[in-house]
Design a protein around this motif. Structure first.
Motif, PDB file in Angstrom:
ATOM      1  N   LYS A  88       1.805 101.168  -5.415  1.00 54.35           N
ATOM      2  CA  LYS A  88       1.983  99.723  -5.529  1.00 54.35           C
ATOM      3  C   LYS A  88       2.529  99.155  -4.228  1.00 54.35           C
ATOM      4  N   THR A 100      -9.355 101.745 -10.608  1.00 52.74           N
ATOM      5  CA  THR A 100      -8.309 101.241  -9.729  1.00 52.74           C
ATOM      6  C   THR A 100      -8.128  99.746  -9.893  1.00 52.74           C
ATOM      7  N   THR A 107      -2.257  97.134  -6.335  1.00 51.79           N
ATOM      8  CA  THR A 107      -2.127  98.510  -6.786  1.00 51.79           C
ATOM      9  C   THR A 107      -3.390  99.295  -6.491  1.00 51.79           C
ATOM     10  N   GLU A 142      -4.997 103.135  -7.381  1.00 50.18           N
ATOM     11  CA  GLU A 142      -4.860 104.387  -8.115  1.00 50.18           C
ATOM     12  C   GLU A 142      -5.750 105.447  -7.473  1.00 50.18           C
ATOM     13  N   THR A 193       1.669  91.505  -5.333  1.00 50.28           N
ATOM     14  CA  THR A 193       1.503  92.949  -5.426  1.00 50.28           C
ATOM     15  C   THR A 193       0.034  93.321  -5.472  1.00 50.28           C
ATOM     16  N   ARG A 232      -0.354 106.113  -9.000  1.00 52.16           N
ATOM     17  CA  ARG A 232      -0.458 104.659  -8.818  1.00 52.16           C
ATOM     18  C   ARG A 232       0.443 104.264  -7.650  1.00 52.16           C
TER      19      ARG A 232
END
Length: 236
Positions: free
Chosen positions: A205, A231, A169, A171, A167, A203
């Motif tokens: 993902k 982030t 992410t 932001e 994963t 957020r």
């Protein structure tokens, strides 16, 4: 591997108890590369338990059931699971031996709720409590007390595996409504799962079993949004 979670308890449906077991199990399974396809809560009723376990057993690789296991009047999960797979409850000599020899309990003090399991089930011993869990066919049954459930799951965790997920992410301080075009485009460009979660920041993902693809999708998106100062980057 695709699984379903069934949590049992009137107290969950009434809001008296927060359903932490479902979120904990979902997190642990997802981290192992297992897809959690359903999370369902049912009351302490044999027919309700049997119905949903029977349905999910036919649809998924495994069903994990937690709650309603033990010696009290409303602990009917084992009855429901037995009904779902078409067997009766029966005394389990291995469960009894463990409780008396390892747990130090007197046999006369133990109830059927702690020594009877669906006939033919494999017992999962409870190292931090009394009521055992079990596995029958593709159905795993755990008590609802979180420390007991967690310890039991860890003892069989290796039976749940899939491709390792990766994963990343991003932001952004932009409102979610302004991101729709770029969210659509990143989904079109990259074969990754994309989740958007609003809060103080939004957020976003990205998840896939392909680590390179995840990084590329996150980098593409990051370059096209107003990134917040904190982030996060890639998470494995």
């Amino acid at each position: 591997m695709q699984v379903a979670l069934v949590t049992v308890g009137d107290e969950l449906l009434a809001g008296d108890t927060v359903n932490t077991n479902a979120s904990w199990l979902a997190g642990r399974l997802t981290a192992r590369g297992v897809a959690v396809e359903r999370v369902t809560t049912v009351p302490d009723r044999v027919d309700d338990i049997a119905g949903v376990v029977r349905e999910y057993r036919d649809a998924y690789d495994a069903v994990l059931v937690t709650g309603g296991v033990g010696p009290t009047h409303d602990d009917v999960t084992m009855d429901g699971v037995a009904a779902a797979v078409g067997v009766d409850l029966a005394a389990n000599d291995e469960a009894l031996a463990y409780l008396t020899e390892q747990g130090g309990y007197a046999a006369d003090d133990l109830t059927e709720g702690t020594t009877h399991l669906p006939a033919g089930a494999r017992v999962i011993h409870n190292e931090v409590g009394v009521a055992p869990g079990c596995v029958i066919e593709s159905v795993y049954v755990f008590p609802g007390v979180p420390p007991e459930m967690q310890a039991m799951f860890e003892s069989v965790a290796d039976e749940f595996a899939g491709d390792e997920p990766h994963t990343a992410t991003v932001e952004t301080s932009e409102p979610e409504s302004r991101l729709l075009d770029r969210l659509a485009e990143v989904r079109q460009r990259y074969d990754v799962a994309v989740g958007s979660y609003p809060g103080e920041n939004v957020r976003v993902k990205f998840t896939s079993t392909d680590e390179t693809l995840v990084r590329e999708a996150a980098d593409w998106f990051r370059e096209r949004v107003e990134v917040s100062e904190s982030t996060p980057t890639t998470e494995d």
